[in-house]
Motif scaffolding. Structure first.
Motif, short mmCIF file in Angstrom:
data_model
loop_
_atom_site.label_atom_id
_atom_site.label_comp_id
_atom_site.label_asym_id
_atom_site.label_seq_id
_atom_site.Cartn_x
_atom_site.Cartn_y
_atom_site.Cartn_z
N GLY A 33 37.48 49.63 26.04
CA GLY A 33 38.29 49.86 27.24
C GLY A 33 37.85 48.98 28.39
O GLY A 33 38.67 48.42 29.13
N ALA A 34 36.52 48.82 28.55
CA ALA A 34 35.99 47.95 29.61
C ALA A 34 36.42 46.50 29.39
O ALA A 34 36.82 45.81 30.32
CB ALA A 34 34.47 48.07 29.67
N LEU A 35 36.36 46.04 28.15
CA LEU A 35 36.76 44.66 27.83
C LEU A 35 38.25 44.43 28.12
O LEU A 35 38.63 43.43 28.73
CB LEU A 35 36.45 44.37 26.36
CG LEU A 35 36.82 42.97 25.87
CD1 LEU A 35 35.98 41.93 26.59
CD2 LEU A 35 36.62 42.87 24.37
N ILE A 36 39.06 45.38 27.71
CA ILE A 36 40.50 45.27 27.99
C ILE A 36 40.76 45.31 29.49
O ILE A 36 41.53 44.53 30.02
CB ILE A 36 41.28 46.38 27.24
CG1 ILE A 36 41.22 46.14 25.73
CG2 ILE A 36 42.73 46.43 27.72
CD1 ILE A 36 41.73 47.30 24.89
N GLY A 37 40.08 46.20 30.20
CA GLY A 37 40.25 46.31 31.65
C GLY A 37 39.85 45.05 32.39
O GLY A 37 40.54 44.60 33.30
N VAL A 38 38.72 44.43 32.01
CA VAL A 38 38.28 43.19 32.64
C VAL A 38 39.31 42.09 32.41
O VAL A 38 39.66 41.34 33.32
CB VAL A 38 36.90 42.75 32.08
CG1 VAL A 38 36.62 41.29 32.36
CG2 VAL A 38 35.81 43.59 32.69
N THR A 39 39.81 42.00 31.19
CA THR A 39 40.78 40.96 30.86
C THR A 39 42.06 41.13 31.66
O THR A 39 42.56 40.17 32.27
CB THR A 39 41.10 40.99 29.35
OG1 THR A 39 39.88 40.86 28.62
CG2 THR A 39 42.05 39.88 28.97
N VAL A 40 42.59 42.33 31.70
CA VAL A 40 43.82 42.58 32.45
C VAL A 40 43.59 42.35 33.94
O VAL A 40 44.39 41.70 34.62
CB VAL A 40 44.34 44.02 32.19
CG1 VAL A 40 45.47 44.37 33.14
CG2 VAL A 40 44.81 44.15 30.75
N GLY A 41 42.47 42.81 34.47
CA GLY A 41 42.17 42.63 35.89
C GLY A 41 42.06 41.17 36.27
O GLY A 41 42.53 40.75 37.33
N ALA A 42 41.42 40.37 35.42
CA ALA A 42 41.25 38.94 35.74
C ALA A 42 42.57 38.18 35.64
O ALA A 42 42.74 37.17 36.31
CB ALA A 42 40.22 38.34 34.80
N LEU A 43 43.48 38.66 34.82
CA LEU A 43 44.75 37.95 34.64
C LEU A 43 45.83 38.34 35.65
O LEU A 43 46.84 37.66 35.74
CB LEU A 43 45.28 38.18 33.22
CG LEU A 43 44.45 37.57 32.10
CD1 LEU A 43 45.04 37.93 30.74
CD2 LEU A 43 44.33 36.07 32.25
N LEU A 44 45.60 39.41 36.42
CA LEU A 44 46.60 39.83 37.40
C LEU A 44 46.75 38.77 38.49
O LEU A 44 45.75 38.29 39.03
CB LEU A 44 46.22 41.16 38.04
CG LEU A 44 46.40 42.40 37.19
CD1 LEU A 44 45.87 43.62 37.94
CD2 LEU A 44 47.84 42.60 36.83
N PRO A 45 47.99 38.39 38.82
CA PRO A 45 48.17 37.41 39.89
C PRO A 45 47.88 38.03 41.25
O PRO A 45 48.31 39.13 41.55
CB PRO A 45 49.65 37.03 39.76
CG PRO A 45 50.29 38.20 39.12
CD PRO A 45 49.24 38.83 38.24
N THR A 46 47.09 37.32 42.05
CA THR A 46 46.77 37.79 43.40
C THR A 46 46.82 36.63 44.36
O THR A 46 46.92 35.47 43.96
CB THR A 46 45.36 38.42 43.45
OG1 THR A 46 44.41 37.43 43.04
CG2 THR A 46 45.24 39.63 42.56
N GLY A 47 46.71 36.94 45.62
CA GLY A 47 46.67 35.88 46.63
C GLY A 47 48.01 35.21 46.84
O GLY A 47 48.08 34.00 46.99
N GLY A 48 49.08 35.97 46.86
CA GLY A 48 50.41 35.40 47.04
C GLY A 48 50.62 34.78 48.41
O GLY A 48 49.73 34.75 49.26
N TRP A 49 51.80 34.27 48.64
CA TRP A 49 52.15 33.60 49.89
C TRP A 49 52.54 34.63 50.94
O TRP A 49 53.19 35.62 50.64
CB TRP A 49 53.32 32.66 49.66
CG TRP A 49 52.97 31.53 48.74
CD1 TRP A 49 53.20 31.47 47.40
CD2 TRP A 49 52.35 30.30 49.10
NE1 TRP A 49 52.74 30.28 46.90
CE2 TRP A 49 52.22 29.54 47.93
CE3 TRP A 49 51.88 29.77 50.29
CZ2 TRP A 49 51.65 28.28 47.92
CZ3 TRP A 49 51.31 28.51 50.28
CH2 TRP A 49 51.20 27.78 49.11
#
Length: 149
Positions: A126-142
């Motif tokens: 679960g931690a591995l899946i959570g880290v992967t999903v969290g790192a792939l989320l787009p952030t810092g939009g315009w």
């Protein structure tokens, strides 16, 4: 009366002030929407009351106020923060799922390996899946700092 006050507050917060553009740090990534429909993305170089200087990969451009429909800056990237949140959330969900699966095991454990096999496997998964999903989320939009009236 309340609606009139709220409407005034919303209008007052609209990014129409060129002063906020002049306060940008040199080198900040900006996106300029032009009145003719073009979009220019580059590094902010400077601004006056009437002009905006943008460095693009191909050249430097001086844009007049009449040509600009809006100016946006790119927000900070929060991938590390999102990965840490994903790690915690994923580990928590994995622990809960592991606890639930272990509670259905007989006294000597599932698969005769141990009583905590569900927790030992599902928590890091679960931690591995959570880290992967969290790192792939787009952030810092315009976000807009200027919009022509």
């Amino acid at each position: 009366m309340i609606l009139l006050t709220l409407g005034t507050a919303v209008v007052a917060q609209a990014p129409t002030n060129r002063v906020s553009v002049r306060q940008l740090a040199a080198g900040s990534e900006i996106r300029v929407h032009m009145t003719d429909g073009r979009k220019i993305v580059g590094a902010f170089q400077g601004a006056t009351d009437d002009d905006l200087l943008v460095r693009t990969p191909k050249s430097s451009e001086t844009l007049t106020r009449m040509m600009i429909a809006s100016v946006s800056t790119k927000g900070r990237n929060h991938r590390l923060r999102n990965a840490l949140i994903g790690f915690g959330g994923g580990a928590g969900v994995g622990l809960i799922a592991g606890t639930a699966s272990d509670s259905g095991c007989p006294k000597n454990g599932c698969f005769r390996v141990g009583k905590n096999l569900g927790k030992e496997v599902l928590t890091p998964l679960g931690a591995l899946i959570g880290v992967t999903v969290g790192a792939l989320l787009p952030t810092g939009g315009w976000r807009d700092v200027y919009r022509a009236k």
